[in-house]
Design a protein around this motif. Structure first.
Motif: not given
Ligand SMILES: C/C=C/C(=O)SCCNC(=O)CCNC(=O)[C@H](O)C(C)(C)COP(=O)(O)OP(=O)(O)OC[C@H]1O[C@@H](n2cnc3c(N)ncnc32)[C@H](O)[C@@H]1OP(=O)(O)O
Length: 268
Positions: A158-162, A166-167, A175-189, A230-237
């Motif tokens: 949710p932090l990275l993608l909205g 995220a949902k 899955p999200i392929d590498g090119r799309k992952a970069a386009d939507i801001g999940l990864i750097n390059h 992330t602390a709250g969401a991490f623990e709950t999840s």
């Protein structure tokens, strides 16, 4: 400070180039570098060893062969370890891995080709930068195994993608392929397959040539914010993950995967 001892690691191959860059390679290639319990424990502790080694300025985390990491090792051989009945409470390792990565002082670059699934995608996303080849596939696939996403994905996606994106990815487990992952801001390059090693090498060298303390404090400042968010969401999840760990649906998800058939989930 002591040099890291590569011989104390069985599931992570550690190579130092003598110029400040260490490459950590996950090694379980027959299962796409899936995380066994002993590999998990090595991943929990390796960051402290990297930080303590004065000859390392930057770590690259990658996988052997054509995969980054296929998530938790779901094979029968690792099932007993996975159940958490032996040894430590099962949540402790997941918590240690996530926080130890966020607390690591030196920069970590994830170099991803092929699948980064389940805990594998979250290990990649907990790195400081993620650089992928076009072959990369990022997927928090927990729901496909009948289990709630408890390794950090429910906090990081949710932090990275909205929220809506995220949902979509967490609830469908697609899955999200590498090119799309970069386009939507999940990864750097995302770069072409044959360019990945050179690109990451150059990137790591730029970081290694920088001022180590300033870089480390820059990272720690951002990660303080990340940890707070992330602390709250991490623990709950993680709690939800444990709730679903002993369900019929989880057993069915794993059985279906191993038997190479579609799962039939019942909600129990
Ligand atoms: C408590 C749980 C927490 C979690 O982490 S939940 C998430 C767990 N992981 C997953 O959901 C991913 C499962 N794996 C897959 O979906 C696929 O694999 C991949 C997309 C990663 C790769 O697909 P492809 O390239 O077609 O390879 P392949 O033929 O499926 O895999 C090659 C061999 O590797 C084994 N393998 C793959 N992932 C795992 C795993 N996570 N645990 C144990 N074995 C795995 C397979 O079974 C197979 O083996 P063989 O050659 O004997 O048929």
């Amino acid at each position: 400070m002591p040099a890291i001892d590569p011989t104390s690691y069985e599931w992570i191959r550690i190579a130092r180039d003598g110029e400040g860059v260490a490459t950590l390679t996950l090694v379980n290639p027959r299962r796409k570098n899936a995380v066994t319990r002993p590999m998990h424990r090595e991943l929990e502790r390796v960051w402290e060893d990297v930080d303590a080694d004065d000859d390392i300025r930057v770590a690259i985390l990658t996988g052997e062969g054509d995969a980054f990491c296929a998530g938790t090792d779901l094979s029968a051989q690792d099932a007993e370890n996975r159940s958490g009945r032996k040894g430590r409470p099962p949540t402790r390792g997941a918590r240690r891995l996530f926080w130890n990565m966020l607390d690591a002082e030196k920069p970590i670059i994830a170099k991803v080709r092929g699948p980064a699934y389940g805990v594998g995608v979250n290990i990649a996303l907990a790195c400081d930068m993620v650089i992928a080849a076009e072959s990369a596939r990022f997927c928090d696939s927990h729901v496909r195994m009948g289990i709630a996403p408890g390794d950090g994905g429910a906090a990081l996606f949710p932090l990275l993608l909205g929220f809506h994106r995220a949902k979509e990815y967490l609830m469908l487990g697609e899955p999200i392929d590498g090119r799309k992952a970069a386009d939507i801001g999940l990864i750097n390059h995302c770069v072409a397959e044959e360019e990945l090693d050179g690109f990451v090498d150059g990137y790591a060298r730029r970081l290694a040539a920088g001022a180590p303390l300033a870089i480390s404090y820059a990272k720690m400042s951002v990660n303080l914010l990340l940890k707070q968010m992330t602390a709250g969401a991490f623990e709950t999840s993680l709690a939800y993950d444990q709730l679903t760990l002993f369900t019929d649906d989880h057993q069915e998800g794993v059985a279906a995967f191993l038997e190479k058939r579609p799962p039939g989930f019942k909600g129990s």
